[in-house]
Design an enzyme around this catalytic site. Structure first.
Site, PDB file in Angstrom:
ATOM      1  N   SER A  28      -9.454   2.575  -4.925  1.00  0.00           N
ATOM      2  CA  SER A  28      -8.748   1.308  -5.547  1.00  0.00           C
ATOM      3  C   SER A  28     -10.271   1.585  -7.384  1.00  0.00           C
ATOM      4  O   SER A  28      -9.711   1.487  -8.494  1.00  0.00           O
ATOM      5  CB  SER A  28      -8.728   0.112  -4.951  1.00  0.00           C
ATOM      6  OG  SER A  28      -8.025  -0.470  -4.325  1.00  0.00           O
ATOM      7  N   ARG A  32     -10.045   2.889 -11.235  1.00  0.00           N
ATOM      8  CA  ARG A  32     -10.458   1.557 -12.272  1.00  0.00           C
ATOM      9  C   ARG A  32     -11.521   2.044 -12.933  1.00  0.00           C
ATOM     10  O   ARG A  32     -11.352   1.719 -13.971  1.00  0.00           O
ATOM     11  CB  ARG A  32     -10.831   0.055 -11.409  1.00  0.00           C
ATOM     12  CG  ARG A  32      -9.405  -0.255 -11.317  1.00  0.00           C
ATOM     13  CD  ARG A  32      -9.689  -1.637 -10.107  1.00  0.00           C
ATOM     14  NE  ARG A  32      -8.472  -2.425 -10.059  1.00  0.00           N
ATOM     15  CZ  ARG A  32      -7.838  -2.404  -8.837  1.00  0.00           C
ATOM     16  NH1 ARG A  32      -7.808  -0.634  -9.029  1.00  0.00           N
ATOM     17  NH2 ARG A  32      -6.757  -2.717  -8.520  1.00  0.00           N
ATOM     18  N   GLY A 100       0.982   4.550  -6.722  1.00  0.00           N
ATOM     19  CA  GLY A 100       2.275   3.510  -7.280  1.00  0.00           C
ATOM     20  C   GLY A 100       0.636   2.959  -8.073  1.00  0.00           C
ATOM     21  O   GLY A 100       0.989   2.422  -8.581  1.00  0.00           O
ATOM     22  N   ARG A 128       9.688   3.708  -5.380  1.00  0.00           N
ATOM     23  CA  ARG A 128       9.410   2.583  -5.481  1.00  0.00           C
ATOM     24  C   ARG A 128       9.321   1.562  -6.465  1.00  0.00           C
ATOM     25  O   ARG A 128       9.833   2.000  -7.758  1.00  0.00           O
ATOM     26  CB  ARG A 128       7.791   2.880  -4.996  1.00  0.00           C
ATOM     27  CG  ARG A 128       7.280   3.832  -3.712  1.00  0.00           C
ATOM     28  CD  ARG A 128       5.847   4.102  -3.914  1.00  0.00           C
ATOM     29  NE  ARG A 128       5.325   2.530  -3.705  1.00  0.00           N
ATOM     30  CZ  ARG A 128       3.814   2.610  -3.662  1.00  0.00           C
ATOM     31  NH1 ARG A 128       3.013   3.385  -3.609  1.00  0.00           N
ATOM     32  NH2 ARG A 128       2.939   1.758  -3.532  1.00  0.00           N
ATOM     33  N   SER A 173      -0.157  -9.498  -5.444  1.00  0.00           N
ATOM     34  CA  SER A 173      -0.332  -8.217  -5.328  1.00  0.00           C
ATOM     35  C   SER A 173      -1.962  -8.355  -7.309  1.00  0.00           C
ATOM     36  O   SER A 173      -1.289  -8.434  -7.641  1.00  0.00           O
ATOM     37  CB  SER A 173       0.718  -8.158  -6.236  1.00  0.00           C
ATOM     38  OG  SER A 173       0.404  -7.067  -6.947  1.00  0.00           O
ATOM     39  N   ASP A 325      -2.965  -2.461   3.352  1.00  0.00           N
ATOM     40  CA  ASP A 325      -3.411  -0.852   2.989  1.00  0.00           C
ATOM     41  C   ASP A 325      -3.376  -0.235   5.119  1.00  0.00           C
ATOM     42  O   ASP A 325      -2.808   0.712   5.136  1.00  0.00           O
ATOM     43  CB  ASP A 325      -3.882  -0.066   2.428  1.00  0.00           C
ATOM     44  CG  ASP A 325      -3.022  -0.231   0.838  1.00  0.00           C
ATOM     45  OD1 ASP A 325      -2.113  -0.478   0.686  1.00  0.00           O
ATOM     46  OD2 ASP A 325      -3.838  -0.424  -0.561  1.00  0.00           O
TER      47      ASP A 325
END
Length: 448
Positions: A28, A32, A100, A128, A173, A325
């Site tokens: 993640s 970013r 995703g 998805r 989310s 996850d």
């Protein structure tokens, strides 16, 4: 073996797992850091970047939109940004592979720029749904032409200036939240996201570090994250901590293989991501934090994990966002616990790289584990520490977390458990099999 063909894999542990390891950089944060670095004016230096296929898809997309993204060594990358509002029209479709996260966050990034981009991906990603991101970004003024069901391939026509919105997340989310905040960076005024349920906060932490005007305040509706647009991001020195999602596999592996004693170094312990450690400790796992510190604005520590008998628990629903996850790995731990573990509140698992609830129910069931499937999770009756019966061939469904979770399950099985295709593991953890071998496991590539 032709690398374009499936690569069936089975792991086994002839003895305890021992030694130390460093897991890949947090996925993640890696995504970013490339995106925010691409929007800064100047050069951002990143160390510890995850070099899996998902993150490389983000790097390629940022290059396609005018940023200079270069690798200077293992895990070391430099990003020369174009500034907020400076993204260029990509000349070809952006291939997101299986990622995703790349897709949803880049949709937000592009939505408030006056450019058009087409997103494509592999067969798994193309199944998805993207509607939960399309809806708020359309409200801001972006225009989408998507495949049926709001899926890829899709074309996004961004708009500048976009319209600031206040948006309450209908489901927990972090990807949707981050997409809206990214769109808000190049939108005049203040864009707000209200999240009734806390989700991972890497975007808020990193945007603060890059110098944006962002605030987080409590309210009766939940956390209110406000960002002032037309921002100017300052380049940063970013140290990416180890990915807790990758560490989860070894936490479970050491817990279930008798006699194991390992140290997982430099693991990110952001409280919005640490649910798996909380759940495993509640089951009796022996996980001790050592050398706690901070890196890149994120709490990190080394984790010593030793084999311990596990007991069934009912996983609190409010842990789900902080370990979404890691549920496949948790289901494996539950398969070795004493009693019946119930893990629910995880509807999001139905729309990951695969339907992870159905996939893990089928996989563990095929290995002799008693399973009850719910719409939002599983109940798993464990072996009390005994090996799984095993003797099954598991469908990974092009899902890296299914493949790795069942690889870990195979370490303590009476008969071999074969994962039908280990290639998807490269999307997030290219060295997974080598790490297992270094800890004392054996790996066998199975002939078709």
């Amino acid at each position: 073996m032709n690398r374009s063909e499936p690569r069936p894999l089975t792991l086994s542990a002839p003895g305890p797992l021992t030694g130390s390891l460093t897991v890949p950089g947090d996925k993640s944060i890696s995504h970013r850091s490339l995106m925010f670095g691409g929007l800064a004016v100047g050069e951002t230096h990143i160390t510890g970047l995850l070099e899996g296929e998902d993150v490389l898809a983000t790097a390629a997309a940022m290059r396609a939109m005018g940023c200079t993204v270069t690798r200077s060594g293992p895990g070391e990358w430099r990003v020369s940004g174009v500034g907020v509002g400076g993204l260029l029209q990509p000349e070809t479709a952006l291939d997101m592979g299986n990622s995703g996260t790349s897709t949803r966050l880049l949709m937000g990034l592009i939505a408030s720029h006056a450019i058009t981009a087409t997103f494509i991906g592999d067969a798994s990603l193309s199944r998805r749904p993207m509607a939960r991101v399309i809806e708020p970004l359309s409200t801001m003024g972006a225009d989408f032409t998507a495949s049926p069901g709001g899926r890829l391939p899709l074309t996004l026509r961004g708009i500048s200036p976009a319209v600031p919105i206040t948006y309450t997340l209908p489901v927990a989310s972090a990807q949707v939240k981050s997409a809206i905040l990214l769109a808000g960076l190049n939108t005049p005024g203040i864009t707000r996201v209200i999240e009734p349920v806390l989700t991972r906060d890497h975007s808020e932490r990193m945007l603060t570090g890059f110098g944006t005007d962002i605030s987080v305040e409590p309210s009766d509706q939940g956390r209110v994250i406000s960002i002032r647009g037309e921002a100017e991001l300052r380049p940063q020195q970013i140290v990416v901590p180890g990915d807790p999602s990758s560490a989860a596999f070894w936490m479970v592996a050491a817990s279930i293989v008798p006699g194991s004693d390992i140290v997982i170094r430099n693991v990110g312990l952001n409280p919005t991501r640490s649910g798996i450690a909380t759940a495993l400790r509640a089951m009796g796992a022996d996980i001790v934090e050592q050398d706690t510190r901070e890196a890149g604005g994120e709490p990190v520590a080394d984790l010593r994990v030793r084999h311990a008998p596990l007991s069934a628990i009912e996983v609190p629903h409010d842990l789900a966002p902080s370990m979404i996850d890691e549920y496949p790995a948790l289901f494996v731990a539950a398969a070795f616990a004493s009693g019946r573990t119930v893990a629910r509140g995880a509807h999001e698992l139905r729309v990951k790289e695969s339907d992870r609830i159905a996939a893990m129910a089928a996989a563990l069931g095929a290995c002799g584990v008693e399973i009850e499937e719910f719409e939002d999770g599983l109940a798993v009756t464990g072996t009390g520490g005994d090996p799984l019966p095993g003797g099954a061939r598991i469908a990974s469904l092009l899902d890296h977390r299914i493949a790795m979770s069942m690889g870990i399950a195979s370490l303590h099985a009476g008969k071999p458990i074969v994962v039908d295709d280990a290639r998807p593991i490269a999307t997030s953890y290219p060295d997974f099999t080598d790490t297992a071998i270094a800890l004392g496991a054996e790996a066998h590539w199975v002939t078709q």
